[in-house]
Design a protein around this motif. Structure first.
Motif, short mmCIF file in Angstrom:
data_model
loop_
_atom_site.label_atom_id
_atom_site.label_comp_id
_atom_site.label_asym_id
_atom_site.label_seq_id
_atom_site.Cartn_x
_atom_site.Cartn_y
_atom_site.Cartn_z
N PHE A 79 48.46 30.72 40.55
CA PHE A 79 48.47 32.07 41.08
C PHE A 79 47.75 33.00 40.11
O PHE A 79 48.01 32.98 38.91
CB PHE A 79 49.90 32.57 41.28
N ASP A 80 46.86 33.85 40.64
CA ASP A 80 46.22 34.87 39.83
C ASP A 80 47.18 36.03 39.64
O ASP A 80 47.88 36.42 40.58
CB ASP A 80 44.95 35.39 40.53
N ASP A 85 51.99 38.58 30.65
CA ASP A 85 53.32 38.87 30.11
C ASP A 85 54.23 39.50 31.17
O ASP A 85 55.39 39.11 31.31
CB ASP A 85 53.23 39.76 28.87
N ALA A 86 53.70 40.46 31.90
CA ALA A 86 54.51 41.14 32.93
C ALA A 86 54.87 40.17 34.05
O ALA A 86 56.01 40.14 34.51
CB ALA A 86 53.76 42.34 33.49
N ALA A 87 53.91 39.36 34.48
CA ALA A 87 54.18 38.40 35.56
C ALA A 87 55.20 37.36 35.09
O ALA A 87 56.13 37.02 35.82
CB ALA A 87 52.88 37.72 36.00
N TRP A 108 46.69 31.01 30.22
CA TRP A 108 47.54 30.79 31.38
C TRP A 108 48.90 30.34 30.92
O TRP A 108 49.09 29.95 29.78
CB TRP A 108 46.92 29.79 32.37
N ARG A 109 49.87 30.42 31.82
CA ARG A 109 51.23 29.99 31.51
C ARG A 109 51.66 28.98 32.56
O ARG A 109 51.36 29.14 33.75
CB ARG A 109 52.22 31.15 31.55
N ILE A 121 50.34 30.56 36.17
CA ILE A 121 49.88 31.92 36.38
C ILE A 121 48.68 32.12 35.47
O ILE A 121 48.70 31.69 34.31
CB ILE A 121 50.98 32.98 36.16
N VAL A 122 47.64 32.71 36.02
CA VAL A 122 46.36 32.85 35.33
C VAL A 122 45.88 34.27 35.55
O VAL A 122 46.00 34.82 36.65
CB VAL A 122 45.32 31.86 35.93
N VAL A 123 45.30 34.88 34.51
CA VAL A 123 44.72 36.21 34.71
C VAL A 123 43.54 36.05 35.64
O VAL A 123 42.61 35.28 35.39
CB VAL A 123 44.28 36.84 33.38
N GLY A 124 43.60 36.76 36.79
CA GLY A 124 42.56 36.60 37.81
C GLY A 124 41.82 37.88 38.05
O GLY A 124 42.18 38.94 37.69
#
Length: 124
Positions: A79-80, A85-87, A108-109, A121-124
């Motif tokens: 998921f982008d 950190d917030a996500a 990513w985490r 989760i990836v910065v998208g």
């Protein structure tokens, strides 16, 4: 050339379909399919465009043990997000887990849903 196939659904095995559907509904904003029940639940976009995410009951379901190979991850979703950190904080508050080993935590985490399926989760 038009595509031969169009992805219509991704389905995850789990012990409690409604519980897992509720988790993913909260984090994606997708809407529950009206014909969900205790054996199969699914989510879809409000306009009906795009694939559904399904959750099917499997008796004796064994969650993946990622990164240990005893029970393979089987598949994972990505998921982008705008802010890792917030996500991550929101997902953990909603019931996600976070494995100790993170292959590249700055980019990513890897988290796990309440049924143990890894997702990224990836910065998208």
């Amino acid at each position: 050339m038009s595509p031969l196939m169009k992805l219509s659904a991704i389905t995850l095995d789990c012990a409690e379909p409604r519980v897992l559907a509720a988790f993913y509904q909260e984090v994606t904003g997708l809407e529950p399919h009206p014909r969900s029940d205790d054996d199969f639940a699914s989510l879809r976009s409000g306009d009906g465009d795009g694939p559904i995410i399904g959750f099917q009951r499997v008796d004796g379901h064994r969650p993946p043990t990622w990164p240990e190979p005893a029970v393979p991850q089987q598949l994972h979703l990505c998921f982008d997000v705008a802010d890792l950190d917030a996500a991550e904080a929101r997902l953990l508050a909603l019931g996600a887990g976070k494995p100790e080993w993170q292959p590249d935590e700055g980019r990513w985490r890897v988290l796990t849903d309440p049924a143990g399926h890894p997702f990224c989760i990836v910065v998208g």
